[in-house]
Write a protein that holds these residues in place. Structure first.
Motif, mmCIF file in Angstrom:
data_model
loop_
_atom_site.group_PDB
_atom_site.id
_atom_site.type_symbol
_atom_site.label_atom_id
_atom_site.label_comp_id
_atom_site.label_asym_id
_atom_site.label_seq_id
_atom_site.Cartn_x
_atom_site.Cartn_y
_atom_site.Cartn_z
ATOM 1 N N THR A 2 0.927 -0.939 0.264
ATOM 2 C CA THR A 2 -0.100 0.382 0.162
ATOM 3 C C THR A 2 1.030 1.174 -0.247
ATOM 4 O OG1 THR A 2 -2.091 -1.492 0.986
ATOM 5 C CG2 THR A 2 -1.717 1.294 1.227
ATOM 6 N N ASP A 3 1.501 1.277 0.955
ATOM 7 C CA ASP A 3 2.460 2.745 1.065
ATOM 8 C C ASP A 3 3.674 2.355 -0.261
ATOM 9 O OD1 ASP A 3 3.852 4.686 1.785
ATOM 10 O OD2 ASP A 3 4.704 4.206 3.243
ATOM 11 N N PHE A 4 3.498 2.399 -1.746
ATOM 12 C CA PHE A 4 3.986 1.839 -2.811
ATOM 13 C C PHE A 4 4.818 2.789 -3.020
ATOM 14 C CE2 PHE A 4 3.036 1.505 -7.841
ATOM 15 C CZ PHE A 4 3.838 0.502 -7.737
ATOM 16 N N SER B 61 -1.884 12.048 -3.014
ATOM 17 C CA SER B 61 -3.096 12.198 -4.118
ATOM 18 C C SER B 61 -3.872 13.037 -4.569
ATOM 19 C CB SER B 61 -3.456 10.425 -4.060
ATOM 20 O OG SER B 61 -4.045 10.357 -3.029
ATOM 21 N N VAL C 131 -3.661 -0.463 -6.366
ATOM 22 C CA VAL C 131 -2.732 -0.196 -5.375
ATOM 23 C C VAL C 131 -2.840 1.376 -5.010
ATOM 24 C CG1 VAL C 131 -0.508 0.401 -6.566
ATOM 25 C CG2 VAL C 131 -0.101 0.018 -4.152
ATOM 26 N N ARG D 60 -6.194 2.425 -3.242
ATOM 27 C CA ARG D 60 -5.684 1.539 -1.869
ATOM 28 C C ARG D 60 -5.012 3.023 -1.593
ATOM 29 N NH1 ARG D 60 -2.809 -2.815 -1.607
ATOM 30 N NH2 ARG D 60 -2.165 -3.091 -3.261
ATOM 31 N N HIS D 61 -3.502 2.764 -1.732
ATOM 32 C CA HIS D 61 -2.646 4.728 -1.227
ATOM 33 C C HIS D 61 -3.939 5.591 -1.109
ATOM 34 C CE1 HIS D 61 -0.063 7.480 -0.833
ATOM 35 N NE2 HIS D 61 0.682 7.209 -0.464
ATOM 36 N N HIS D 62 -4.811 5.795 -1.258
ATOM 37 C CA HIS D 62 -5.895 6.694 -1.210
ATOM 38 C C HIS D 62 -6.586 7.164 -0.855
ATOM 39 C CE1 HIS D 62 -7.977 10.820 -2.522
ATOM 40 N NE2 HIS D 62 -7.993 10.180 -2.159
ATOM 41 N N ILE E 13 -4.006 6.031 3.177
ATOM 42 C CA ILE E 13 -2.284 6.957 3.523
ATOM 43 C C ILE E 13 -2.520 8.455 2.862
ATOM 44 C CG2 ILE E 13 -0.077 7.066 3.094
ATOM 45 C CD1 ILE E 13 0.389 4.322 2.998
ATOM 46 N N PHE F 139 2.477 11.214 0.240
ATOM 47 C CA PHE F 139 3.668 10.467 -0.653
ATOM 48 C C PHE F 139 4.779 9.984 0.019
ATOM 49 C CE2 PHE F 139 1.049 11.994 -5.212
ATOM 50 C CZ PHE F 139 0.576 11.000 -5.292
#
Length: 255
Positions: free
Chosen positions: A67-69, A125, A168, A171-173, A176, A179
């Motif tokens: 997730t913390d890509f 994001s 991802v 999911r990241h948005h 988390i 960035f």
């Protein structure tokens, strides 16, 4: 073909040319093959290092991206730089690769001479872009030339890679959004921000001039180069002008 290991997975990298190491970081949904058409602009002056981030290109695959890509991609870069003992390198990251490059500079400034962060959306994001990404990707899959690009970058399993990338981003948005683990004001190395005002990824979902102006103000000594024309990313769509400006920036950063 060369590989290094990260989290028990093989990651592909290669070196082209001689000179000061210059690491190029690819963006989302593609691989280091995105740079093949512009390598000649850099290889006479630098040892160009290419990497396929984990789950992309010629690197090992993942069932799901972390997730913390873009922070995890930075950790992959740090592992490459330390295991191969390159010393301090220049970095150009484009699109998602710009986020990884800035994370590297924030976490391990001792490994980096300078960074060019090209064609990215800022510190977190964008709601307007992220909420539409799944639909946009399905529509993009219908375009033959884009499918061919993805297959060129990844091979026969390109669609799984692209779907993982779409997943991802969403999911990241949701979980988390930001960035970077540190504030950009903590950057200790020279940074050049580059973008095109006609960037087709971000026109309509963000004020490019305002976003880049705010970023430059926050980064100590930060500089920016805004191209009036060209699409996404500026590094490819303004290739010759971009490479010339990059070389001047790197030379000045070394003084």
């Amino acid at each position: 073909m060369a590989y290094f290991y990260y989290a028990d997975k093989k990651i592909y990298y290669e070196e082209i040319g001689r000179g000061t190491p210059l690491l190029l970081l690819h963006g989302n949904s593609v691989s280091s093959k995105m740079f093949q058409g512009i390598i000649d602009l850099y290889k006479e002056d630098y040892k160009v290092i290419l990497i396929d981030f984990l789950g992309h290109g010629r690197s090992d695959r993942l069932e799901q991206f972390p997730t913390d890509f873009w922070y995890d991609q930075a950790m992959q870069v740090i592992e490459l730089l330390t295991s191969c003992r390159y010393g301090r390198v220049n970095l150009i990251g484009t699109s998602g690769g710009a986020l990884a490059a800035l994370n590297v500079a924030l976490e391990r400034p001792d490994l980096v001479c300078s960074v060019i962060a090209d064609s990215f959306e800022g510190e977190k994001s964008l709601e307007a872009w992220t909420t539409n990404i799944a639909h946009a990707r399905e529509e993009t899959k219908k375009k033959k030339f884009v499918r061919q690009l993805w297959e060129y970058c990844h091979g026969e399993d390109w669609e799984k890679v692209v779907d993982n990338d779409t997943d991802v981003i969403v999911r990241h948005h949701q979980m988390i959004q930001h960035f970077f683990h540190q504030d950009l004001s903590q950057l200790k190395i020279p940074v050049l921000l580059t973008v095109s005002l006609e960037d087709d990824e971000f026109v309509g979902v963000m004020d490019i001039k305002k976003t880049y102006g705010n970023l430059q103000t926050k980064i100590p000594g930060g500089k920016q180069l805004v191209f009036p024309t060209g699409g996404h990313p500026a590094m490819l769509t303004n290739a010759e002008e971009f490479s010339g400006a990059a070389k001047v920036f790197f030379r000045n950063a070394e003084k």
